[in-house]
Design a protein around this motif. Structure first.
Motif, PDB file in Angstrom:
ATOM      1  N   PRO A 132       1.132  -1.340   0.067  1.00 11.87           N
ATOM      2  CA  PRO A 132       0.205   0.060   0.176  1.00 11.87           C
ATOM      3  C   PRO A 132       0.794   1.199  -0.307  1.00 11.87           C
ATOM      4  CG  PRO A 132      -0.237  -0.644   2.296  1.00 11.87           C
ATOM      5  CD  PRO A 132       0.987  -1.906   1.367  1.00 11.87           C
ATOM      6  N   CYS A 133       0.702   1.712  -0.694  1.00  9.36           N
ATOM      7  CA  CYS A 133       1.476   3.292  -0.824  1.00  9.36           C
ATOM      8  C   CYS A 133       0.395   4.687  -0.416  1.00  9.36           C
ATOM      9  CB  CYS A 133       1.606   3.755  -1.656  1.00  9.36           C
ATOM     10  SG  CYS A 133       2.617   5.936  -2.554  1.00  9.36           S
ATOM     11  N   TYR A 134       0.694   5.494   0.477  1.00  5.56           N
ATOM     12  CA  TYR A 134      -0.022   6.106   1.126  1.00  5.56           C
ATOM     13  C   TYR A 134      -0.497   7.590   1.455  1.00  5.56           C
ATOM     14  CZ  TYR A 134      -3.109   2.591   4.196  1.00  5.56           C
ATOM     15  OH  TYR A 134      -3.445   1.519   4.049  1.00  5.56           O
ATOM     16  N   LEU A 135       1.260   8.184   0.732  1.00 11.08           N
ATOM     17  CA  LEU A 135       2.024   9.033  -0.193  1.00 11.08           C
ATOM     18  C   LEU A 135       0.911  10.103  -0.888  1.00 11.08           C
ATOM     19  CD1 LEU A 135       5.358   7.994  -1.766  1.00 11.08           C
ATOM     20  CD2 LEU A 135       4.714   9.427  -0.005  1.00 11.08           C
ATOM     21  N   THR A 136       0.674  11.151  -0.705  1.00 11.23           N
ATOM     22  CA  THR A 136      -0.568  12.309  -1.226  1.00 11.23           C
ATOM     23  C   THR A 136       0.339  11.853  -2.452  1.00 11.23           C
ATOM     24  OG1 THR A 136       1.165  13.908  -0.106  1.00 11.23           O
ATOM     25  CG2 THR A 136      -0.806  13.038   1.478  1.00 11.23           C
ATOM     26  N   THR A 154       8.321   3.605  -2.861  1.00 13.65           N
ATOM     27  CA  THR A 154       7.673   4.163  -1.999  1.00 13.65           C
ATOM     28  C   THR A 154       7.637   3.417  -0.801  1.00 13.65           C
ATOM     29  OG1 THR A 154       5.567   4.090  -3.451  1.00 13.65           O
ATOM     30  CG2 THR A 154       7.085   5.594  -4.758  1.00 13.65           C
ATOM     31  N   ASP A 155       7.556   2.069  -0.907  1.00 10.93           N
ATOM     32  CA  ASP A 155       6.689   1.407   0.674  1.00 10.93           C
ATOM     33  C   ASP A 155       7.207   1.895   1.469  1.00 10.93           C
ATOM     34  OD1 ASP A 155       9.426   0.160  -0.562  1.00 10.93           O
ATOM     35  OD2 ASP A 155       8.864  -1.671  -0.231  1.00 10.93           O
ATOM     36  N   ALA A 156       9.032   2.903   1.556  1.00  7.19           N
ATOM     37  CA  ALA A 156      10.146   2.383   2.785  1.00  7.19           C
ATOM     38  C   ALA A 156       9.655   4.415   2.959  1.00  7.19           C
ATOM     39  CB  ALA A 156      10.994   2.945   3.478  1.00  7.19           C
ATOM     40  N   ALA A 157       8.464   5.835   2.392  1.00  5.92           N
ATOM     41  CA  ALA A 157       9.121   6.570   2.180  1.00  5.92           C
ATOM     42  C   ALA A 157       8.282   7.411   3.051  1.00  5.92           C
ATOM     43  CB  ALA A 157       8.671   6.951   0.795  1.00  5.92           C
ATOM     44  N   ILE A 158       6.846   7.220   3.738  1.00  6.05           N
ATOM     45  CA  ILE A 158       7.034   7.465   5.427  1.00  6.05           C
ATOM     46  C   ILE A 158       6.885   6.502   6.438  1.00  6.05           C
ATOM     47  CG2 ILE A 158       5.711   8.889   3.484  1.00  6.05           C
ATOM     48  CD1 ILE A 158       3.194   7.363   4.737  1.00  6.05           C
ATOM     49  N   PRO A 159       7.057   7.273   7.060  1.00  8.59           N
ATOM     50  CA  PRO A 159       7.818   6.037   8.633  1.00  8.59           C
ATOM     51  C   PRO A 159       6.364   5.630   8.849  1.00  8.59           C
ATOM     52  CG  PRO A 159       7.530   8.422   9.116  1.00  8.59           C
ATOM     53  CD  PRO A 159       7.314   8.594   7.760  1.00  8.59           C
ATOM     54  N   ALA A 160       6.539   4.195   9.462  1.00 12.96           N
ATOM     55  CA  ALA A 160       5.685   3.079   9.630  1.00 12.96           C
ATOM     56  C   ALA A 160       4.392   3.563  10.735  1.00 12.96           C
ATOM     57  CB  ALA A 160       5.944   1.470  10.067  1.00 12.96           C
ATOM     58  N   GLU A 162       3.209   6.850  10.578  1.00 13.93           N
ATOM     59  CA  GLU A 162       2.616   7.050  10.046  1.00 13.93           C
ATOM     60  C   GLU A 162       1.342   7.163   8.549  1.00 13.93           C
ATOM     61  OE1 GLU A 162       0.820  10.684   7.752  1.00 13.93           O
ATOM     62  OE2 GLU A 162       2.218  10.733   9.650  1.00 13.93           O
ATOM     63  N   VAL A 163       2.152   5.928   8.346  1.00 13.24           N
ATOM     64  CA  VAL A 163       1.320   4.837   7.696  1.00 13.24           C
ATOM     65  C   VAL A 163      -0.169   4.665   8.556  1.00 13.24           C
ATOM     66  CG1 VAL A 163       1.246   2.765   6.081  1.00 13.24           C
ATOM     67  CG2 VAL A 163       3.421   4.610   6.171  1.00 13.24           C
ATOM     68  N   ALA A 164       0.397   4.187   9.612  1.00 17.11           N
ATOM     69  CA  ALA A 164      -1.266   3.455  10.291  1.00 17.11           C
ATOM     70  C   ALA A 164      -1.760   4.544  10.860  1.00 17.11           C
ATOM     71  CB  ALA A 164       0.114   2.664  11.737  1.00 17.11           C
ATOM     72  N   ARG A 165      -1.561   5.616  10.664  1.00 16.14           N
ATOM     73  CA  ARG A 165      -2.326   6.788  11.253  1.00 16.14           C
ATOM     74  C   ARG A 165      -2.933   7.171   9.716  1.00 16.14           C
ATOM     75  NH1 ARG A 165      -3.026  12.062  10.975  1.00 16.14           N
ATOM     76  NH2 ARG A 165      -1.146  12.367   9.134  1.00 16.14           N
ATOM     77  N   ARG A 166      -2.774   6.855   9.003  1.00 11.88           N
ATOM     78  CA  ARG A 166      -3.282   7.307   7.240  1.00 11.88           C
ATOM     79  C   ARG A 166      -4.594   6.387   7.544  1.00 11.88           C
ATOM     80  NH1 ARG A 166       1.004  10.563   3.261  1.00 11.88           N
ATOM     81  NH2 ARG A 166       2.053  11.664   5.541  1.00 11.88           N
ATOM     82  N   SER A 167      -4.275   5.350   7.680  1.00 11.42           N
ATOM     83  CA  SER A 167      -4.544   4.373   7.360  1.00 11.42           C
ATOM     84  C   SER A 167      -6.145   4.471   8.724  1.00 11.42           C
ATOM     85  CB  SER A 167      -4.142   2.997   7.648  1.00 11.42           C
ATOM     86  OG  SER A 167      -5.120   1.887   7.237  1.00 11.42           O
ATOM     87  N   GLU A 168      -6.279   4.397  10.056  1.00 13.70           N
ATOM     88  CA  GLU A 168      -6.635   4.814  10.933  1.00 13.70           C
ATOM     89  C   GLU A 168      -7.769   5.391  10.542  1.00 13.70           C
ATOM     90  OE1 GLU A 168      -4.596   4.657  14.232  1.00 13.70           O
ATOM     91  OE2 GLU A 168      -4.159   2.672  14.711  1.00 13.70           O
TER      92      GLU A 168
END
Length: 286
Positions: A132-136, A154-160, A162-168
């Protein structure tokens, strides 16, 4: 007569787009595509997106598909619901009928196949071949604008966290192919290029981790097209030369999803009205 069209012997042009005629007396050598008489005619398809009216490039593409196949399958690529309109679909069908380019059977619609695309994506997810890519869009543009020697993963482009926060928070991700892992699984791939008569080796160096499912529609052109061509039994993909590079992505996805690989013919592009179309050649079955 359909509004905005005119016909003359051996040429077709569309007045409403102010395009010059495609001239039949081209100085370019004809392209001969060999089709054995002992085998059935190739199954081809014409797949317009109903985001506007049929233009000269569409007409030429449909003509190539019709000439190299026994007619063609008409597939309406209408997955982008924000831009596609039923009125454009109806207009495309009317114009193809007027141009005497009949298709085989009933038109098929990508929008009716979303469940099948979801299943294909699920298969890739189950084998950890996508992430999954959560980048804007702004974040992604920043990454892509930075100097780099190779396409970026891009799988490591943002911290884990932050990925969890955007998913939640309910943000839907795009899904990107783990290209390096995919190439490890599917080695030594190639595809038949009928334009040159060569067997082309797979080359993903320019693509990086391509998007196989957009966050807004749950699929992508790349994923949908390989699934569709398999479902429709397409054996020869005819399309413009601007899509030739995409064939490497499609061949890789075919291998990962265990789908058949058709042959490909990438035809000339119909360019702007400021130039003559004498460079265009229609392929001919031998």
């Amino acid at each position: 007569m359909a509004r905005g069209y005119t016909r003359a012997p051996h040429l077709v042009y569309i007045r409403r787009h102010r395009c010059r005629q495609w001239h039949p007396n081209s100085t370019v050598d004809p392209i001969i595509v060999t089709v054995s008489p002992a085998t059935p005619a190739p199954v081809t398809r014409f797949a317009p997106s109903p985001t506007g009216l049929l233009h000269l490039g569409h007409a030429y593409s449909a003509l190539v598909a019709s000439r190299l196949g026994d007619g063609y399958i008409l597939r309406i690529d209408d997955i982008d619901k924000t831009r596609c309109r039923p009125a454009f679909t109806e207009a495309i069908c009317r114009d193809l009928e007027f141009l005497n380019l009949p298709w085989r059977g009933d038109p098929v619609f990508q929008s009716h196949r979303m469940t099948v695309y979801e299943e294909a994506l699920a298969s890739l997810r189950a084998r950890d071949l996508v992430y999954p890519c959560y980048l804007t869009r702004a974040e992604l543009a920043n990454i892509l604008s930075a100097p780099q020697e190779a396409p970026v993963a891009t799988d490591a482009a943002i911290p884990a966290d932050e990925v969890a926060r955007r998913s939640e928070q309910g943000m839907s991700p795009a899904w990107r192919l783990r290209t390096a892992r995919a190439l490890d699984l599917a080695r030594h791939l190639s595809w038949d290029d009928l334009r040159t008569g060569q067997r082309r080796q797979l080359d993903m160096t320019a693509h990086g981790d391509v998007v196989v499912a957009r966050r807004d529609i749950g699929t992508s052109y790349h994923l949908s097209v390989v699934v569709d061509d398999s479902l429709d039994g397409v054996t020869l993909v005819t399309r413009g030369a601007d899509l030739e590079d995409s064939t490497h992505v499609h061949r890789l996805l075919q291998a990962l999803l265990d789908l058949p690989s058709p042959a490909y013919f990438h035809h000339d592009l119909v360019r702007d009205a400021a130039v003559s179309y004498t460079h265009l050649t229609l392929p001919t079955k031998a």
